[in-house]
Scaffold this motif. Structure first.
Motif, PDB file in Angstrom:
ATOM      1  N   THR A 173      -8.106   1.182 -30.881  1.00 39.26           N
ATOM      2  CA  THR A 173      -8.382   0.270 -30.767  1.00 39.26           C
ATOM      3  C   THR A 173      -6.843  -0.717 -31.380  1.00 39.26           C
ATOM      4  O   THR A 173      -6.857  -1.615 -30.620  1.00 39.26           O
ATOM      5  CB  THR A 173      -9.140   0.036 -31.820  1.00 39.26           C
ATOM      6  N   GLY A 174      -6.142  -0.020 -31.716  1.00 42.40           N
ATOM      7  CA  GLY A 174      -4.528  -1.446 -31.832  1.00 42.40           C
ATOM      8  C   GLY A 174      -4.802  -2.104 -33.274  1.00 42.40           C
ATOM      9  O   GLY A 174      -4.350  -3.258 -33.785  1.00 42.40           O
ATOM     10  N   GLY A 175      -5.688  -1.094 -33.901  1.00 40.10           N
ATOM     11  CA  GLY A 175      -6.045  -1.395 -35.839  1.00 40.10           C
ATOM     12  C   GLY A 175      -7.026  -3.132 -35.156  1.00 40.10           C
ATOM     13  O   GLY A 175      -7.626  -2.991 -34.731  1.00 40.10           O
ATOM     14  N   PRO A 176      -7.122  -3.511 -36.471  1.00 38.60           N
ATOM     15  CA  PRO A 176      -8.456  -4.265 -36.735  1.00 38.60           C
ATOM     16  C   PRO A 176      -7.832  -5.757 -36.190  1.00 38.60           C
ATOM     17  O   PRO A 176      -6.686  -6.350 -36.359  1.00 38.60           O
ATOM     18  CB  PRO A 176      -7.916  -4.825 -38.156  1.00 38.60           C
ATOM     19  N   GLY A 177      -8.668  -6.509 -35.214  1.00 38.00           N
ATOM     20  CA  GLY A 177      -8.927  -7.044 -33.786  1.00 38.00           C
ATOM     21  C   GLY A 177      -7.788  -7.072 -32.922  1.00 38.00           C
ATOM     22  O   GLY A 177      -6.802  -7.964 -32.269  1.00 38.00           O
ATOM     23  N   GLY A 178      -7.669  -5.567 -33.057  1.00 30.47           N
ATOM     24  CA  GLY A 178      -6.605  -5.586 -32.040  1.00 30.47           C
ATOM     25  C   GLY A 178      -4.857  -5.457 -31.992  1.00 30.47           C
ATOM     26  O   GLY A 178      -3.726  -5.854 -31.039  1.00 30.47           O
ATOM     27  N   ARG A 179      -4.585  -6.257 -33.485  1.00 31.40           N
ATOM     28  CA  ARG A 179      -3.487  -7.070 -33.956  1.00 31.40           C
ATOM     29  C   ARG A 179      -2.055  -6.319 -34.520  1.00 31.40           C
ATOM     30  O   ARG A 179      -0.778  -6.169 -34.571  1.00 31.40           O
ATOM     31  CB  ARG A 179      -3.644  -7.382 -35.136  1.00 31.40           C
ATOM     32  N   ALA A 180      -2.153  -3.985 -34.114  1.00 30.80           N
ATOM     33  CA  ALA A 180      -1.748  -3.501 -34.354  1.00 30.80           C
ATOM     34  C   ALA A 180      -0.729  -2.571 -33.428  1.00 30.80           C
ATOM     35  O   ALA A 180      -0.556  -2.019 -33.417  1.00 30.80           O
ATOM     36  CB  ALA A 180      -1.641  -2.171 -35.733  1.00 30.80           C
ATOM     37  N   MET A 181      -0.939  -3.172 -32.094  1.00 32.09           N
ATOM     38  CA  MET A 181      -0.709  -3.047 -30.849  1.00 32.09           C
ATOM     39  C   MET A 181       0.518  -2.691 -30.617  1.00 32.09           C
ATOM     40  O   MET A 181       1.670  -4.024 -31.172  1.00 32.09           O
ATOM     41  CB  MET A 181      -1.177  -3.455 -29.622  1.00 32.09           C
ATOM     42  N   SER A 182       1.099  -2.293 -30.454  1.00 31.89           N
ATOM     43  CA  SER A 182       2.536  -2.504 -30.365  1.00 31.89           C
ATOM     44  C   SER A 182       2.327  -2.798 -27.615  1.00 31.89           C
ATOM     45  O   SER A 182       1.791  -3.187 -27.556  1.00 31.89           O
ATOM     46  CB  SER A 182       3.834  -0.973 -29.577  1.00 31.89           C
ATOM     47  N   LEU A 183       3.720  -2.812 -27.697  1.00 29.00           N
ATOM     48  CA  LEU A 183       3.936  -3.977 -26.485  1.00 29.00           C
ATOM     49  C   LEU A 183       3.897  -3.201 -24.948  1.00 29.00           C
ATOM     50  O   LEU A 183       3.105  -3.283 -24.266  1.00 29.00           O
ATOM     51  CB  LEU A 183       5.284  -3.618 -25.761  1.00 29.00           C
ATOM     52  N   VAL A 184       3.502  -1.683 -25.742  1.00 31.63           N
ATOM     53  CA  VAL A 184       3.381  -0.099 -24.423  1.00 31.63           C
ATOM     54  C   VAL A 184       2.173  -0.544 -23.946  1.00 31.63           C
ATOM     55  O   VAL A 184       1.187  -0.167 -23.767  1.00 31.63           O
ATOM     56  CB  VAL A 184       4.143   0.970 -24.765  1.00 31.63           C
ATOM     57  N   MET A 185       1.091  -0.051 -25.890  1.00 30.75           N
ATOM     58  CA  MET A 185      -0.296  -0.513 -25.840  1.00 30.75           C
ATOM     59  C   MET A 185      -0.783  -1.315 -25.113  1.00 30.75           C
ATOM     60  O   MET A 185      -1.845  -1.693 -24.321  1.00 30.75           O
ATOM     61  CB  MET A 185      -0.842  -0.460 -27.413  1.00 30.75           C
ATOM     62  N   LEU A 186      -0.037  -2.356 -25.229  1.00 30.45           N
ATOM     63  CA  LEU A 186      -0.763  -4.032 -24.656  1.00 30.45           C
ATOM     64  C   LEU A 186      -0.601  -3.736 -23.032  1.00 30.45           C
ATOM     65  O   LEU A 186      -1.872  -3.893 -22.317  1.00 30.45           O
ATOM     66  CB  LEU A 186      -0.109  -5.120 -25.259  1.00 30.45           C
ATOM     67  N   ILE A 187       0.600  -3.190 -22.769  1.00 31.24           N
ATOM     68  CA  ILE A 187       0.381  -2.970 -21.670  1.00 31.24           C
ATOM     69  C   ILE A 187      -0.586  -1.830 -20.363  1.00 31.24           C
ATOM     70  O   ILE A 187      -1.573  -2.506 -19.875  1.00 31.24           O
ATOM     71  CB  ILE A 187       1.826  -2.772 -20.528  1.00 31.24           C
ATOM     72  N   GLN A 188      -0.951  -1.039 -21.750  1.00 33.12           N
ATOM     73  CA  GLN A 188      -1.894   0.214 -21.481  1.00 33.12           C
ATOM     74  C   GLN A 188      -3.002  -0.593 -20.929  1.00 33.12           C
ATOM     75  O   GLN A 188      -4.248  -0.097 -20.455  1.00 33.12           O
ATOM     76  CB  GLN A 188      -1.731   0.793 -22.351  1.00 33.12           C
ATOM     77  N   LEU A 189      -3.696  -1.692 -22.206  1.00 28.59           N
ATOM     78  CA  LEU A 189      -4.751  -2.066 -22.595  1.00 28.59           C
ATOM     79  C   LEU A 189      -5.095  -2.639 -20.961  1.00 28.59           C
ATOM     80  O   LEU A 189      -6.353  -2.898 -20.910  1.00 28.59           O
ATOM     81  CB  LEU A 189      -4.872  -3.414 -23.405  1.00 28.59           C
ATOM     82  N   TYR A 190      -4.062  -3.535 -20.570  1.00 21.56           N
ATOM     83  CA  TYR A 190      -4.128  -4.620 -19.122  1.00 21.56           C
ATOM     84  C   TYR A 190      -4.619  -4.105 -17.730  1.00 21.56           C
ATOM     85  O   TYR A 190      -4.737  -4.431 -16.961  1.00 21.56           O
ATOM     86  CB  TYR A 190      -3.315  -5.581 -18.962  1.00 21.56           C
ATOM     87  N   SER A 191      -4.253  -2.552 -17.932  1.00 21.54           N
ATOM     88  CA  SER A 191      -3.901  -1.812 -16.593  1.00 21.54           C
ATOM     89  C   SER A 191      -4.958  -1.054 -16.758  1.00 21.54           C
ATOM     90  O   SER A 191      -5.202  -0.405 -15.252  1.00 21.54           O
ATOM     91  CB  SER A 191      -2.757  -1.293 -16.462  1.00 21.54           C
ATOM     92  N   ARG A 192      -5.920  -0.473 -17.423  1.00 22.52           N
ATOM     93  CA  ARG A 192      -6.716   0.104 -17.804  1.00 22.52           C
ATOM     94  C   ARG A 192      -8.006  -0.549 -16.724  1.00 22.52           C
ATOM     95  O   ARG A 192      -7.947  -1.856 -16.997  1.00 22.52           O
ATOM     96  CB  ARG A 192      -6.788   0.943 -19.098  1.00 22.52           C
ATOM     97  N   GLY A 193      -8.796   0.497 -16.023  1.00 26.80           N
ATOM     98  CA  GLY A 193      -9.980   0.186 -15.870  1.00 26.80           C
ATOM     99  C   GLY A 193     -10.259  -0.351 -14.389  1.00 26.80           C
ATOM    100  O   GLY A 193      -9.747  -0.597 -14.180  1.00 26.80           O
ATOM    101  N   PHE A 194     -11.546  -0.910 -14.577  1.00 27.76           N
ATOM    102  CA  PHE A 194     -12.298  -1.309 -12.866  1.00 27.76           C
ATOM    103  C   PHE A 194     -11.228  -2.491 -13.491  1.00 27.76           C
ATOM    104  O   PHE A 194     -11.139  -3.460 -11.769  1.00 27.76           O
ATOM    105  CB  PHE A 194     -13.388  -0.808 -12.887  1.00 27.76           C
ATOM    106  N   TYR A 195     -11.399  -3.331 -14.359  1.00 22.95           N
ATOM    107  CA  TYR A 195     -11.432  -4.706 -13.830  1.00 22.95           C
ATOM    108  C   TYR A 195      -9.857  -5.359 -15.235  1.00 22.95           C
ATOM    109  O   TYR A 195      -9.289  -6.095 -15.892  1.00 22.95           O
ATOM    110  CB  TYR A 195     -12.325  -5.050 -15.351  1.00 22.95           C
ATOM    111  N   GLY A 196      -8.688  -4.005 -14.330  1.00 20.15           N
ATOM    112  CA  GLY A 196      -7.231  -4.273 -14.955  1.00 20.15           C
ATOM    113  C   GLY A 196      -7.168  -5.371 -14.377  1.00 20.15           C
ATOM    114  O   GLY A 196      -6.707  -5.381 -12.904  1.00 20.15           O
ATOM    115  N   HIS A 197      -5.980  -5.951 -15.221  1.00 17.49           N
ATOM    116  CA  HIS A 197      -4.975  -6.652 -14.559  1.00 17.49           C
ATOM    117  C   HIS A 197      -3.297  -6.017 -13.666  1.00 17.49           C
ATOM    118  O   HIS A 197      -2.769  -6.041 -15.113  1.00 17.49           O
ATOM    119  CB  HIS A 197      -4.622  -8.242 -15.212  1.00 17.49           C
TER     120      HIS A 197
END
Length: 299
Positions: free
Chosen positions: A245-269
């Motif tokens: 989840t990247g912590g509360p509100g996703g505020r503990a994400m790293s940059l690689v986690m953010l890249i993975q978040l935007y690229s996954r799923g059918f609606y990835g960017h």
């Protein structure tokens, strides 16, 4: 009767055979490294998604970064990760290497103990740590039983506690790896220098700073760059400890986690994720250029 090999044929073979030998490795490098990198560069200027090829959008993805609050948090987390890990994983493994280098009975056990976390799976280790640090985990349970805490500390649900828990895990797991690198470098430090310093009255601490540290200076530069790049690219520790989840509100994400978040799923960017990948590349190449500059000055 064997057919004689003409000089022209022999020269041709000498030219072709080396290329044939490196062809499999070159093909592998192109398919799995060069082509994905070029494709990422192209996608960064499009609005590509998993189910559509997208079209050219210019610098829109890079302009989007300026308004992305998640990116600001991810960059800050990654920088904090690097700033804390860099001095700790540069100097502490050197101290361990100096200690375990001594040939005393039982030292092999300590070398093995320090190196064991390195060979363990990062995901498995992170799962064990998440069990230890959870609200009902061992650490909170023992602390409350001993009266140290009145309630559980939110190691995995508070942003900065989660980041520093991941940093602690990274340091614990990386100590043995960098210790081995320093052990190989310490073998090149001449014993005569230590003996001469001891004759001059230098104690262990003075010999460490005056003989050992200068002797492994280039290795320290290499380790510092490896630590910096690894810290900027941290993923497994934060991902597993935060349960993805990247912590509360996703505020503990790293940059690689953010890249993975935007690229996954059918609606990835894919376009924006590719632009973030280029940003990560630009950031991580900085320590490498700094190492080259410092090494050039040292020589």
């Amino acid at each position: 009767m064997t057919t004689p090999v003409l000089p022209a044929q022999s020269a041709l073979r000498r030219r072709i055979i080396p290329w044939l030998l490196v062809a499999p490795a070159a093909l592998w490098l192109f398919v799995f490294n060069v082509w994905p990198s070029l494709n990422t560069l192209v996608l960064a200027f499009t609005n590509a998604k998993p189910l559509s090829g997208g079209h050219f959008t210019g610098l829109d993805n890079f302009g989007r970064m300026l308004d992305d609050t998640q990116l600001v948090d991810a960059l800050l987390n990654s920088i904090v990760f690097m700033v804390v890990c860099l001095p700790v994983l540069t100097f502490l493994p050197l101290l361990l290497a100096v200690l375990v280098e001594k040939k005393i009975p039982g030292i092999t056990f300590f070398r093995t103990a320090f190196y064991t976390p390195v060979v363990a799976s990062a995901v498995v280790v992170a799962l064990i740590w998440s069990w230890l640090l959870s609200d009902r985990g061992v650490i909170n349970g023992l602390a409350q039983e001993m009266g140290v805490l009145q309630g559980p500390l939110p190691f995995l649900t508070d942003r900065w506690l989660l980041v520093f828990s991941a940093i602690t895990l990274t340091v614990w797991k990386g100590l043995g790896y960098y210790m081995i690198i320093y052990l190989s470098a310490l073998g090149n430090v001449r014993r005569e220098l230590h003996e001469a310093a001891a004759v001059d009255g230098a104690g262990p601490v003075r010999r460490f700073w005056s003989v050992t540290v200068p002797g492994v200076r280039n290795t320290m530069l290499l380790v510092s760059v490896l630590v910096a790049v690894s810290a900027l690219r941290v993923f497994s520790e934060l991902f597993v400890l935060s349960n993805g989840t990247g912590g509360p509100g996703g505020r503990a994400m790293s940059l690689v986690m953010l890249i993975q978040l935007y690229s996954r799923g059918f609606y990835g960017h894919f376009g924006y994720a590719s632009a973030l990948s280029i940003l990560l590349f630009v950031i991580t190449i900085g320590p490498m250029l700094l190492l080259a500059r410092l090494t050039r000055k040292a020589t």
